[in-house]
Write a protein that holds these residues in place. Structure first.
Motif, mmCIF file in Angstrom:
data_model
loop_
_atom_site.group_PDB
_atom_site.id
_atom_site.type_symbol
_atom_site.label_atom_id
_atom_site.label_comp_id
_atom_site.label_asym_id
_atom_site.label_seq_id
_atom_site.Cartn_x
_atom_site.Cartn_y
_atom_site.Cartn_z
ATOM 1 N N GLY A 160 0.813 -1.210 0.000
ATOM 2 C CA GLY A 160 0.000 0.000 0.000
ATOM 3 C C GLY A 160 0.846 1.259 0.000
ATOM 4 N N ASN A 161 0.210 2.408 -0.109
ATOM 5 C CA ASN A 161 0.911 3.685 -0.223
ATOM 6 C C ASN A 161 0.932 4.461 1.086
ATOM 7 N N SER A 162 1.983 5.239 1.278
ATOM 8 C CA SER A 162 2.072 6.243 2.352
ATOM 9 C C SER A 162 1.891 5.649 3.738
ATOM 10 N N ASN A 163 2.472 4.486 3.986
ATOM 11 C CA ASN A 163 2.444 3.879 5.312
ATOM 12 C C ASN A 163 3.722 4.205 6.074
ATOM 13 N N THR A 164 3.606 4.321 7.400
ATOM 14 C CA THR A 164 4.757 4.558 8.267
ATOM 15 C C THR A 164 4.926 3.362 9.197
ATOM 16 N N VAL A 165 6.110 2.780 9.215
ATOM 17 C CA VAL A 165 6.368 1.602 10.036
ATOM 18 C C VAL A 165 7.678 1.779 10.781
ATOM 19 N N ARG A 166 7.652 1.549 12.089
ATOM 20 C CA ARG A 166 8.855 1.490 12.908
ATOM 21 C C ARG A 166 8.716 0.282 13.827
ATOM 22 N N TYR A 167 9.626 -0.671 13.698
ATOM 23 C CA TYR A 167 9.501 -1.883 14.509
ATOM 24 C C TYR A 167 10.874 -2.336 14.972
ATOM 25 N N GLY A 168 10.950 -2.695 16.275
ATOM 26 C CA GLY A 168 12.214 -3.116 16.851
ATOM 27 C C GLY A 168 12.100 -4.446 17.559
ATOM 28 N N GLN A 169 13.188 -5.221 17.512
ATOM 29 C CA GLN A 169 13.272 -6.491 18.236
ATOM 30 C C GLN A 169 14.598 -6.531 18.981
ATOM 31 N N GLY A 170 14.499 -6.789 20.288
ATOM 32 C CA GLY A 170 15.691 -6.726 21.116
ATOM 33 C C GLY A 170 16.050 -5.310 21.507
ATOM 34 N N VAL A 171 15.114 -4.387 21.343
ATOM 35 C CA VAL A 171 15.308 -2.980 21.690
ATOM 36 C C VAL A 171 14.039 -2.457 22.357
ATOM 37 N N PHE A 173 11.700 1.415 23.536
ATOM 38 C CA PHE A 173 11.466 2.833 23.297
ATOM 39 C C PHE A 173 11.796 3.700 24.503
ATOM 40 N N GLY A 174 12.144 3.081 25.621
ATOM 41 C CA GLY A 174 12.302 3.847 26.848
ATOM 42 C C GLY A 174 10.957 4.051 27.512
ATOM 43 N N SER A 175 10.934 4.800 28.598
ATOM 44 C CA SER A 175 9.681 5.025 29.320
ATOM 45 C C SER A 175 8.736 5.873 28.480
ATOM 46 N N GLY A 176 7.456 5.581 28.607
ATOM 47 C CA GLY A 176 6.458 6.368 27.890
ATOM 48 C C GLY A 176 6.383 6.084 26.409
ATOM 49 N N GLY A 177 6.758 4.877 25.976
ATOM 50 C CA GLY A 177 6.672 4.536 24.562
ATOM 51 C C GLY A 177 5.249 4.662 24.037
ATOM 52 N N SER A 178 5.118 5.123 22.798
ATOM 53 C CA SER A 178 3.790 5.324 22.227
ATOM 54 C C SER A 178 3.894 5.326 20.708
ATOM 55 N N ILE A 179 2.790 5.587 20.043
ATOM 56 C CA ILE A 179 2.744 5.597 18.585
ATOM 57 C C ILE A 179 3.660 6.672 18.004
ATOM 58 N N GLY A 209 6.065 -0.622 16.929
ATOM 59 C CA GLY A 209 6.095 -1.691 17.912
ATOM 60 C C GLY A 209 7.492 -2.146 18.255
ATOM 61 N N MET A 210 7.586 -2.946 19.321
ATOM 62 C CA MET A 210 8.858 -3.495 19.769
ATOM 63 C C MET A 210 8.604 -4.746 20.593
ATOM 64 N N ASN A 238 3.629 -3.366 22.218
ATOM 65 C CA ASN A 238 4.771 -3.476 23.107
ATOM 66 C C ASN A 238 4.736 -4.855 23.763
ATOM 67 N N GLN A 239 5.717 -5.701 23.457
ATOM 68 C CA GLN A 239 5.859 -7.007 24.105
ATOM 69 C C GLN A 239 7.275 -7.093 24.667
ATOM 70 N N GLN A 240 7.368 -7.321 25.992
ATOM 71 C CA GLN A 240 8.714 -7.336 26.548
ATOM 72 C C GLN A 240 8.832 -8.182 27.787
ATOM 73 N N THR A 241 10.071 -8.469 28.131
ATOM 74 C CA THR A 241 10.576 -9.322 29.198
ATOM 75 C C THR A 241 10.270 -10.789 28.923
ATOM 76 N N ASP A 242 10.752 -11.668 29.803
ATOM 77 C CA ASP A 242 10.712 -13.108 29.544
ATOM 78 C C ASP A 242 9.302 -13.679 29.678
#
Length: 313
Positions: A160-171, A173-179, A209-210, A238-242
């Motif tokens: 599709g057109n004009s989409n914004t994606v930011r995704y991390g694994q093993g990282v 966003f710090g406190s207060g992560g959001s869109i 996401g992360m 947001n998915q994190q820790t074991d």
């Protein structure tokens, strides 16, 4: 015979050999001192104003890119892999196409990969990954355990057109992560073994996401999937820790806004499918050291949209 006299005495037939020698010498001088013989870059490029900035450190890293299957203008692609001499087995495989695409991919540590998934074929054969206009992508993967890193693999399609994606694994966003989060921070204790698939298809979607692990040094991997088939959807994950986390999300209705958080050390699962003619506003929080599970199929026809808020801790 000195070099100056040799050059003066050269015959026309010698010129191609001299040119070839200069080319080979120039290529040798441009190679960084830390380059490894078993790192590989394969690039097939077409179109105008393409900027490619590639860095690889360590060994057995590979980048395989196709830009502009039909036409391609003003694309920028920046890739950083390794970031240490011991980093290895990081791969990037994908095609691009379209115009005004901006992509940045960073992979630190070992055993990370970005590209199409086997379920979608070879990518290039059915249209390629991305294949749209004015897209922005930023993927960041990190693992700190060297040869013990589990495989982390982001596959993506978009189209599709004009989409914004930011995704991390093993990282994270710090406190207060959001869109609106734009900066990933490397996790100091990360075992990898994550999988995110994405896909998207629709237009004007925003996905941020992360997922990370390592809190209890058990390094359970997390899975995402997602999709966002419709238009104008916004999703933060947001998915994190074991404790192994899984998430499957689909959206077949325009305008949905979602925030899904699964953290602490429970093995949480969530399966969400959104249908109907009106958008939904979704908030899901699963935060517990014991496993929590949630499954929803929502079909919204309410004028003005529907709202869902679930907390399990």
């Amino acid at each position: 015979m000195n070099i100056e006299k040799k050059l003066n005495d050269m015959k026309p037939k010698d010129t191609p050999l001299l040119v070839l020698g200069y080319i080979l010498l120039g290529m040798m001088l441009l190679l960084p001192a830390t380059a490894k013989a078993d790192n590989e870059v394969v690039l097939d490029q077409e179109g105008d104003n393409v900027v490619v900035d590639i860095m690889q450190a360590g060994a057995i890293n590979k980048i395989d890119i196709v830009l502009g299957l039909n036409n391609n203008t003003n694309n920028t692609l920046k890739i950083g892999q390794g970031h240490s001499e011991g980093a290895e087995s990081n791969n990037v495989f994908f095609s691009v196409d379209g115009t005004h695409n901006t992509m940045q991919i960073e992979q630190h540590g070992s055993n990370n990969e970005v590209g199409w998934t086997n379920a979608w074929g070879t990518g290039i054969g059915f249209g390629g990954d991305l294949d749209g206009n004015s897209n922005q992508i930023y993927f960041h993967q990190n693992c700190t355990r060297g040869a013990s890193c589990g495989k982390s693999d982001i596959g993506f399609h978009i189209k599709g057109n004009s989409n914004t994606v930011r995704y991390g694994q093993g990282v994270w966003f710090g406190s207060g992560g959001s869109i609106s989060s734009t900066t990933f921070y490397d996790d100091g204790d990360e075992g990898g073994n994550h999988t995110a698939t994405l896909d998207i298809h629709g237009n004007n979607n925003t996905l941020v996401g992360m997922q990370r692990n390592g809190s209890l040094d058990t390094y359970d991997g997390h899975t995402a999937n997602l999709y966002l088939y419709a238009d104008d959807n916004t999703l933060y994950v947001n998915q994190q820790t074991d404790g192994a986390k899984t998430l499957n999300y689909s959206s077949y209705v325009d305008g949905t806004v979602g925030s899904i958080t699964q953290h602490s050390n429970g093995a949480h699962t969530a399966t969400i499918v959104l249908n109907g003619t009106q958008p939904s506003n979704l908030t899901l929080l699963q935060s517990s050291n014991s496993a929590k599970s949630y499954s929803l199929t929502q079909t919204c026809h309410t004028v003005g949209g529907c709202s869902i808020s679930v907390t399990q801790d």
